[in-house]
Motif scaffolding. Structure first.
Motif, short mmCIF file in Angstrom:
data_model
loop_
_atom_site.label_atom_id
_atom_site.label_comp_id
_atom_site.label_asym_id
_atom_site.label_seq_id
_atom_site.Cartn_x
_atom_site.Cartn_y
_atom_site.Cartn_z
N SER A 177 0.86 -1.19 0.00
CA SER A 177 0.00 0.00 0.00
C SER A 177 0.88 1.23 0.00
N HIS A 178 0.30 2.37 -0.36
CA HIS A 178 1.07 3.62 -0.32
C HIS A 178 1.46 4.00 1.10
N TYR A 179 0.73 3.52 2.06
CA TYR A 179 1.08 3.82 3.45
C TYR A 179 2.46 3.28 3.78
N PHE A 180 2.78 2.07 3.37
CA PHE A 180 4.09 1.48 3.64
C PHE A 180 5.18 2.19 2.86
N ARG A 181 4.88 2.67 1.68
CA ARG A 181 5.87 3.41 0.91
C ARG A 181 6.18 4.76 1.55
N ASP A 182 5.13 5.45 2.03
CA ASP A 182 5.34 6.78 2.62
C ASP A 182 6.05 6.70 3.96
N ASN A 183 5.91 5.60 4.67
CA ASN A 183 6.54 5.45 5.99
C ASN A 183 7.78 4.56 5.96
N TYR A 184 8.29 4.27 4.78
CA TYR A 184 9.45 3.40 4.66
C TYR A 184 10.69 4.01 5.31
N GLU A 185 10.98 5.26 5.00
CA GLU A 185 12.18 5.91 5.56
C GLU A 185 12.08 6.04 7.07
N THR A 186 10.88 6.33 7.57
CA THR A 186 10.71 6.47 9.03
C THR A 186 10.90 5.13 9.73
N ALA A 187 10.38 4.08 9.12
CA ALA A 187 10.52 2.76 9.74
C ALA A 187 11.96 2.27 9.72
N MET A 188 12.77 2.74 8.75
CA MET A 188 14.16 2.29 8.62
C MET A 188 15.14 3.25 9.26
N SER A 189 14.67 4.25 9.95
CA SER A 189 15.56 5.29 10.50
C SER A 189 16.33 4.82 11.72
N GLN A 190 15.89 3.74 12.40
CA GLN A 190 16.54 3.29 13.62
C GLN A 190 17.01 1.84 13.48
N LEU A 191 17.64 1.55 12.37
CA LEU A 191 18.15 0.20 12.16
C LEU A 191 19.16 -0.18 13.24
N PRO A 192 19.24 -1.43 13.64
CA PRO A 192 18.55 -2.61 13.08
C PRO A 192 17.12 -2.78 13.56
N TYR A 193 16.61 -1.84 14.35
CA TYR A 193 15.23 -1.95 14.82
C TYR A 193 14.31 -1.27 13.80
N ILE A 194 13.26 -1.97 13.37
CA ILE A 194 12.29 -1.43 12.43
C ILE A 194 11.11 -0.88 13.21
N SER A 195 10.94 0.42 13.13
CA SER A 195 9.95 1.11 13.96
C SER A 195 8.68 1.41 13.19
N SER A 196 8.13 0.40 12.54
CA SER A 196 6.89 0.63 11.81
C SER A 196 5.67 0.44 12.69
N GLY A 197 5.77 -0.41 13.72
CA GLY A 197 4.64 -0.68 14.60
C GLY A 197 3.60 -1.57 13.99
N ILE A 198 3.85 -2.13 12.82
CA ILE A 198 2.88 -2.95 12.10
C ILE A 198 3.42 -4.37 11.97
N THR A 199 2.53 -5.33 12.12
CA THR A 199 2.86 -6.73 11.90
C THR A 199 1.78 -7.33 11.00
N ILE A 200 2.19 -7.79 9.85
CA ILE A 200 1.26 -8.39 8.91
C ILE A 200 1.03 -9.84 9.31
N ASN A 201 -0.21 -10.18 9.51
CA ASN A 201 -0.55 -11.52 9.99
C ASN A 201 -0.66 -12.54 8.86
N ARG A 202 -1.30 -12.19 7.79
CA ARG A 202 -1.47 -13.12 6.68
C ARG A 202 -1.65 -12.32 5.39
N VAL A 203 -1.41 -12.99 4.27
CA VAL A 203 -1.52 -12.36 2.97
C VAL A 203 -1.82 -13.44 1.94
#
Length: 565
Positions: free
Chosen positions: A328-354
Motif C-alpha cells: 500500500s502507499h502507506y508502507f511506501r510513505d513510511n518506509y524511511e521512518t521505519a528504517m531510521s533506527q536500524l537494526p530496529y524497524i519502527s513501523s509498529g505494524i505486523t502483517i498476519n497473513r496475505v
C-alpha cells in the motif's frame, strides 16, 4: 613301343617345357613354310587353292610389320603381367628394336623398326592411352551423384578471379524437434465448462549445423549454429573470408564473427566481435582495420582468503522490475521512518497473513479463483481517483473502509460475476473517469501463489516475488495486519464467506497498463538491483553512487534553494 616307369616323368616334363616355349619359338623366323601351312577345304567340290577366312581369328605367330604389334584378337588369352615390351634405340644403325622380356630373360624374337615406323607406332599407343584416360574419367564423373551435403559447382571463367577449384559447399550437423500436446481436465464445478479442459502444445528443438564453403582458393565461408552453446555469442557463428595472393593489396578480408588480438598490454584485444576486418599491404606498409560490434564483456575477479572480490557497475535504470512491491502507499510513505533506527524497524505494524493472486498462465486450477482488483482499495492520501471519498473516521491506515470504494462496489448487484463486471462498472461509473485496465482489473481463474513463490516483510509491508511478472500479467493481494492491538484488513480472502465462482475483491498492485501517471506505478520498488551474486559478505563491501555532472549541478541548485532539505 614300351616305356619304363622312369621314362614317363621325363617325357611328361619335356612336354610341359615345350608347350611353354612353343608360342614364342613359333613367332621367330623358324615358322613353317607357306607350302606346309595347313589348308582348309570349305567344299569338296571347290578349288583346293582357295583358303577359308576364320570367323574368330587368332594372333599370328609372326608379325610382318609394326602395325600388327599392338593388334588384339578376341580369342587371344590376356598377356601375363610379368611380360613386358621395351623399345631400345640402336645408335649404330639408327633403328629401334622392340624386345619382349619375362623378368630378365628375353622370350621372343626382337622386332626392328625404322625411325618413321617407330614414330607412327608411338603415336598410335599415345592416342589409345589418351582415350582410355578420358573414358575412365567420364565413368568416374558418372558415378558422382548430386549430394545436398557435399555440393560442387564449376564457375567457368570466374576461376581467373577466385582461383581454381570452383564452388564447394559441405554441410554437416543434426536437427532434433520434439513436440507434444498437453491436455488438462479438471472436474471442478466452481469453474466454467470451458475452463475445465485446457490444452497447449509443447516444443523443444535442438539444432547443430555446420556449413563450410569455398569459392576457388581465395574465398571461404563458415557457418555454425548450435542451440546448446553455453554463451549467446557462440550460438551463431558466421564468417566470410577473402584471402589474397602474396602480391595483392588486399591480403585478408573478413566479415561476420571476427577477432582482433593485440600484442599490447595497454589495450587488450577481443575475440567476440561481429563486423568487418581488413588487412592491407602497400609495399612495406601493413594496415589492419576493423569495424565491429563487441558481443562480450570482460570482468576481473580477485580471490583472497577463499572469497572473491568483484566490481559491479549497474545503471540506475537497470532495477529489478516487476518483482518487488509495497502492499500500500502507506508502507511506501513510511518506509524511511521505519528504517531510521536500524537494526530496529519502527513501523509498529505486523502483517498476519496475505494472499497473492496473479494471472494464471500455467494451467493449474487447484487454487484458482475469479478476482476483481481495484487500485484505490484501502488507500487514503494517495488515491488515483478522488471520486472515492474518505471515511469520516480516517487515521491514514490502509483498510477496506478507508474510503467508500469497497462499500460502493460490493453493493452493486452482480458485480462478482466476472462475465458482468465490466459492463456493470462501466455503466455505474462512466462519467467519473473510472476505466477498466487502469483503475481495476478483472481476472478469471487467477492463480494463488504458494508461500514459497514470494517473500513477505511483515514489518515494512513489502512483497518480493521469486519470478518476474510479464507486462501483461496482473498482481492482486489481500492482507491483514495488526497495529497498536487493532486488526485491519485490505481485500477479501478465499476463506471469507464468498463462495466460487463469485469473484473476490482485492487490492491491485500491478495491472496490464503500467504508466507513471497511475498511482500504482509508485507501488513497484525501483531501488532493488540484481547483482547476479550470492552470499555477499559485509566485510570490505563498498557501495558508491555516481551522479552525472548535470545531475550533480541540479542537486546543488536544489540544496541552495532548500537548505537542509
Amino acid at each position: 613301343m614300351t616305356f619304363s616307369n622312369k621314362t614317363l616323368p621325363i617325357i611328361f616334363l619335356c612336354s610341359v617345357v615345350l608347350s611353354a616355349i612353343l608360342p614364342f619359338a613359333m613367332a621367330t623366323e623358324f615358322a613353317p613354310p607357306a607350302s606346309q601351312t595347313p589348308q582348309v577345304n570349305t567344299n569338296s567340290s571347290s578349288d583346293s587353292s582357295k583358303q577359308a577366312t576364320p570367323e574368330f581369328p587368332v594372333k599370328k605367330f609372326k608379325q610382318d610389320n609394326y602395325e600388327e604389334l599392338g593388334a588384339k584378337y578376341p580369342m587371344d588369352a590376356p598377356q601375363p603381367e610379368n611380360v613386358k615390351s621395351v623399345v631400345e634405340y640402336d645408335t649404330e644403325t639408327g633403328n629401334y628394336i622392340l624386345r619382349t622380356y619375362v623378368g630378365d630373360m628375353e622370350v621372343a624374337t626382337s622386332f626392328l623398326m625404322t625411325e618413321q615406323e617407330y614414330r607412327q607406332y608411338s603415336a598410335k599407343n599415345e592416342l589409345q592411352k589418351y582415350w582410355r584416360e578420358k573414358d575412365s574419367k567420364a565413368a568416374a564423373n558418372n558415378e558422382d551423384k548430386f549430394s545436398i551435403s557435399d555440393m560442387k559447382f564449376n564457375i567457368g571463367p570466374a576461376d581467373k578471379i577466385f582461383g581454381p577449384g570452383g564452388v564447394q559447399i559441405k554441410t554437416s550437423g543434426s536437427a532434433e524437434l520434439v513436440f507434444g500436446y498437453k491436455r488438462n481436465s479438471i472436474d471442478n464445478p466452481a469453474l466454467t465448462e470451458r475452463m475445465r479442459k485446457t490444452g497447449n502444445f509443447e516444443f523443444d528443438e535442438k539444432i547443430q549445423l555446420n556449413v563450410t564453403g569455398n569459392v576457388g582458393d581465395k574465398v571461404s565461408l563458415g557457418l555454425n549454429y548450435n542451440t546448446e552453446s553455453s554463451f549467446d555469442f557462440d550460438q551463431k557463428m558466421v564468417k566470410l573470408a577473402y584471402k589474397g595472393k602474396e602480391d595483392d593489396i588486399i591480403k585478408n578480408l573478413e566479415a561476420g564473427n571476427v577477432s582482433m588480438p593485440l600484442n599490447s598490454s595497454l589495450i587488450s584485444g577481443s575475440t567476440a566481435l561481429f563486423g568487418v576486418k581488413t588487412e592491407l599491404q602497400f609495399g612495406k606498409l601493413n594496415v589492419s582495420a576493423i569495424a565491429t560490434q563487441q558481443n562480450s564483456e570482460t570482468q576481473t575477479v580477485s580471490s583472497k582468503g577463499g572469497t572473491q572480490t568483484t566490481k559491479y557497475e549497474v545503471n540506475i535504470d537497470d532495477y529489478d522490475a516487476n518483482r518487488h512491491f509495497f502492499l500500500s502507499h502507506y508502507f511506501r510513505d513510511n518506509y524511511e521512518t521505519a528504517m531510521s533506527q536500524l537494526p530496529y524497524i519502527s513501523s509498529g505494524i505486523t502483517i498476519n497473513r496475505v494472499e497473492v493472486w496473479v494471472t494464471n498462465k500455467r494451467g493449474n486450477y487447484d487454487q484458482a479463483r475469479n478476482i476483481v482488483a481495484f487500485m484505490d482499495l484501502g488507500e487514503t492520501v494517495e488515491r488515483d481517483n478522488k471520486y472515492w471519498e474518505l471515511d469520516s473516521v480516517n487515521n491514514n491506515l490502509p483498510a477496506n473502509n478507508a474510503n467508500k470504494l469497497y462499500s460502493q462496489v460490493t453493493a452493486i448487484d452482480g458485480v462478482r460475476n466476472v462475465q458482468l463486471t465490466n459492463s456493470l462498472l462501466s455503466d455505474r461509473y462512466s462519467g467519473f473517469d473510472i476505466n477498466g485496465g487502469e483503475d481495476y482489473e478483472k481476472v478469471e481463474s487467477a492463480r494463488r501463489l504458494d508461500p514459497s513463490e514470494y517473500t513477505l516483510n511483515k514489518e515494512l509491508g513489502i512483497i518480493s516475488l521469486r519470478n518476474m511478472l510479464n507486462p501483461d500479467e496482473v498482481l492482486g493481494v489481500a492482507f491483514e495486519y495488526t497495529y497498536k492491538g487493532q486488526t485491519y484488513q485490505v481485500g477479501e480472502f478465499s476463506t471469507d464467506a464468498i463462495t466460487a465462482p463469485n469473484a473476490l475483491i482485492v487490492k491491485l498492485l500491478k495491472g496490464t497498463a503500467q504508466s507513471p501517471q497511475l498511482a500504482s506505478w509508485d507501488l513497484m520498488m525501483k531501488n532493488v538491483y540484481n547483482l547476479g551474486a550470492m552470499q555477499i559478505q559485509p566485510d570490505n563491501f563498498k557501495f558508491n553512487i555516481v551522479y552525472p555532472a548535470v545531475h550533480v549541478a541540479q542537486l546543488h541548485m536544489r540544496n541552495a534553494r532548500h537548505p537542509g532539505g
